[in-house]
Enzyme design. Structure first.
Site, mmCIF file in Angstrom:
data_model
loop_
_atom_site.group_PDB
_atom_site.id
_atom_site.type_symbol
_atom_site.label_atom_id
_atom_site.label_comp_id
_atom_site.label_asym_id
_atom_site.label_seq_id
_atom_site.Cartn_x
_atom_site.Cartn_y
_atom_site.Cartn_z
ATOM 1 C CD GLU A 28 -2.386 1.323 2.802
ATOM 2 O OE1 GLU A 28 -2.635 2.452 3.276
ATOM 3 O OE2 GLU A 28 -2.653 0.253 3.400
ATOM 4 N NE ARG A 42 0.194 7.451 5.934
ATOM 5 C CZ ARG A 42 0.662 6.588 6.822
ATOM 6 N NH1 ARG A 42 1.136 7.012 7.981
ATOM 7 N NH2 ARG A 42 0.689 5.303 6.550
ATOM 8 C CE LYS A 75 -7.100 1.533 7.059
ATOM 9 N NZ LYS A 75 -6.044 2.445 6.535
#
Length: 209
Positions: A41, A45, A128
């Site tokens: 993943e 960010r 998640k």
């Protein structure tokens, strides 16, 4: 079963990466593949996330997805860059619906039973759990198992290599996600390979114990 769920069930671990430069994505995925892991993943960010994802998207040995996706516009951007799946930190119906429209697997973050119900209402059965540690850790997974016995969960947030097996031994936990294999900084394919291989062995032994 979509490719993301299939690979999560095989590897039991989703490495999370924050890139400092786009070029770091190349040794990162090479090291993961050599170490026996087939997922990563790449988060948004950092400014390097999207161009780095584009450099390694479309590989067959490592399924490359985008994380920390917050908006519909970001969904469009990461899919255009080649993301094989989308991961979100929280539950956004608009983001999930856009992924479904585009036919891209999505792993949305949930923190409450209400958000689980919203995910189920949109046809999802894999979510998640974030932030897992702050939500109670494995005990929260057990609590969700009662009302949602068919739910598949990927705990994320505060997961370390040492505690990961405790999550993975619980029914309904498909995989865990974490960043210990993919720390920030200059990326060495060999260092990632070694960390990936050690993680594969550790999780296998821990789950079987």
């Amino acid at each position: 079963m979509n490719a993301l769920v299939e690979r999560l069930g095989r590897d039991r671990f989703l490495p999370v990466a924050v890139l400092d430069t786009p070029g770091d994505a190349v040794p990162l995925v090479e090291g993961l593949a050599a170490g026996g892991l087939g997922l990563v993943e790449v988060t948004l960010r950092s400014a390097a996330g999207l161009p780095g994802l584009a450099l390694v998207a479309g590989r067959t040995d490592v399924l490359v997805g985008a994380g920390t996706v917050l908006t519909v516009a970001q969904v469009d951007a990461v899919v255009a860059a080649g993301a094989a799946y989308v991961v979100t930190p929280g539950f956004s119906p608009a983001v999930v619906e856009r992924c479904l429209e585009l036919g891209v697997p999505v792993l949305p973050g949930v923190a409450t039973p209400g958000e689980v119900m919203a995910a189920l209402a949109l046809g999802l059965d894999t979510v998640k759990l974030f932030p897992a540690r702050e939500l109670g850790g494995p005990a929260m997974v057990d609590a969700l198992r009662g009302p949602f016995p068919g739910l598949r969960v990927v705990p994320s947030g505060g997961i370390t290599r040492d505690v990961a097996p405790d999550y993975l031994r619980r029914p309904g936990v498909l995989a865990v996600s974490g960043s210990w294999v993919t720390p920030r900084g200059p990326v060495s394919a060999e260092a990632v390979r070694q960390a990936a291989r050690a993680t594969v062995a550790h999780l296998s032994a821990g789950v079987d114990a």
